[in-house]
Design a protein around this motif. Structure first.
Motif, PDB file in Angstrom:
ATOM      1  N   VAL A  83      19.884  -0.512 -46.897  1.00 23.15           N
ATOM      2  CA  VAL A  83      18.790  -0.100 -45.883  1.00 23.15           C
ATOM      3  C   VAL A  83      17.769   0.024 -46.570  1.00 23.15           C
ATOM      4  O   VAL A  83      17.302   0.914 -47.655  1.00 23.15           O
ATOM      5  CB  VAL A  83      19.542   1.292 -45.243  1.00 23.15           C
ATOM      6  CG1 VAL A  83      18.277   1.750 -44.337  1.00 23.15           C
ATOM      7  CG2 VAL A  83      20.710   1.309 -44.923  1.00 23.15           C
ATOM      8  N   SER A 133      15.829  -0.133 -41.226  1.00 24.59           N
ATOM      9  CA  SER A 133      15.423   1.383 -40.856  1.00 24.59           C
ATOM     10  C   SER A 133      16.580   2.217 -40.774  1.00 24.59           C
ATOM     11  O   SER A 133      17.544   1.752 -40.667  1.00 24.59           O
ATOM     12  CB  SER A 133      14.834   1.541 -39.317  1.00 24.59           C
ATOM     13  OG  SER A 133      15.670   1.109 -38.654  1.00 24.59           O
ATOM     14  N   ALA A 134      16.530   3.491 -41.043  1.00 24.79           N
ATOM     15  CA  ALA A 134      17.701   4.425 -40.885  1.00 24.79           C
ATOM     16  C   ALA A 134      18.349   4.349 -39.653  1.00 24.79           C
ATOM     17  O   ALA A 134      19.542   4.647 -39.385  1.00 24.79           O
ATOM     18  CB  ALA A 134      17.227   5.612 -41.198  1.00 24.79           C
ATOM     19  N   VAL A 140      20.892   2.500 -50.138  1.00 24.37           N
ATOM     20  CA  VAL A 140      19.760   3.195 -49.341  1.00 24.37           C
ATOM     21  C   VAL A 140      18.384   3.336 -50.268  1.00 24.37           C
ATOM     22  O   VAL A 140      18.465   4.112 -51.122  1.00 24.37           O
ATOM     23  CB  VAL A 140      20.300   4.364 -48.674  1.00 24.37           C
ATOM     24  CG1 VAL A 140      19.262   4.842 -47.648  1.00 24.37           C
ATOM     25  CG2 VAL A 140      21.751   3.931 -47.931  1.00 24.37           C
ATOM     26  N   ASN A 142      13.926   9.056 -43.512  1.00 22.86           N
ATOM     27  CA  ASN A 142      13.981   8.698 -44.889  1.00 22.86           C
ATOM     28  C   ASN A 142      15.317   8.566 -45.170  1.00 22.86           C
ATOM     29  O   ASN A 142      16.396   8.747 -44.664  1.00 22.86           O
ATOM     30  CB  ASN A 142      13.060   9.352 -45.829  1.00 22.86           C
ATOM     31  CG  ASN A 142      13.757  10.618 -46.077  1.00 22.86           C
ATOM     32  OD1 ASN A 142      14.846  10.838 -46.159  1.00 22.86           O
ATOM     33  ND2 ASN A 142      12.616  11.586 -46.415  1.00 22.86           N
ATOM     34  N   GLY A 143      15.543   8.019 -46.630  1.00 26.24           N
ATOM     35  CA  GLY A 143      16.954   7.683 -47.025  1.00 26.24           C
ATOM     36  C   GLY A 143      17.756   9.059 -47.236  1.00 26.24           C
ATOM     37  O   GLY A 143      18.801   9.219 -47.090  1.00 26.24           O
ATOM     38  N   LEU A 156      18.929  10.119 -44.059  1.00 27.70           N
ATOM     39  CA  LEU A 156      19.979   9.109 -43.623  1.00 27.70           C
ATOM     40  C   LEU A 156      21.228   9.643 -43.963  1.00 27.70           C
ATOM     41  O   LEU A 156      22.426   9.688 -43.594  1.00 27.70           O
ATOM     42  CB  LEU A 156      19.704   7.842 -43.759  1.00 27.70           C
ATOM     43  CG  LEU A 156      20.922   6.948 -43.388  1.00 27.70           C
ATOM     44  CD1 LEU A 156      21.300   6.747 -42.093  1.00 27.70           C
ATOM     45  CD2 LEU A 156      20.251   5.382 -44.052  1.00 27.70           C
TER      46      LEU A 156
END
Length: 145
Positions: free
Chosen positions: A24, A51-52, A69, A77-78, A81
């Motif tokens: 990701v 994208s998440a 990620v 954002n990561g 997620l």
């Protein structure tokens, strides 16, 4: 426990060809580089998401053995997620190893990486060797989530 983790714990020979991975990253360039590195280890990146939100839809439907990620993405954002994944109740995905990537990371963000439930972080640009070392490390790690 993920299939990847079991395979590495139960064998001296590492065979990553069956691992189902998800990358990701909102950068198409970084997504491609990470995919190429994984392919060099025999891993086919089954899911490459920019994208998440895209990743979340796949995580709801598919079993994933390893996630890579990016920390900073527009929208979710990561960190968000990974927090969502760990709290999702989606077994076995909620327990899958997560390696986060970042172009730059400050000390407060290191704490956030740990606290959101990521297994490890590596900074960009990273070498294929570093990525493989971290994959082996997270696969052998028994950290509960």
């Amino acid at each position: 426990m993920s299939g990847l983790g079991e395979a590495l714990r139960n064998s001296a020979v590492i065979n990553l060809t069956g691992a189902v991975t998800m990358i990701v990253d909102d950068s198409a360039f970084a997504l491609d580089l990470t995919t190429q590195a994984l392919m060099g280890f025999g891993i086919r990146a089954r899911h490459a998401c920019q994208s998440a939100a895209e990743a979340m839809e796949i995580l709801k439907e598919q079993t994933i053995d390893l996630l890579v990620v990016d920390c900073e993405m527009p929208g979710m954002n990561g960190f968000e997620l990974v927090r969502w994944l760990r709290r999702s109740g989606l077994e076995p995905n909620a327990f899958a190893p997560v390696i986060m990537t970042a172009a730059h990371i400050r000390r407060p963000r290191l704490t956030e990486v740990r606290d959101c439930g990521a297994s490890f972080i590596i900074t960009k640009p990273f070498s294929a060797t570093t990525l493989l070392e971290r994959i082996v490390w997270v696969a052998r790690d028994a950290r509960p989530f």
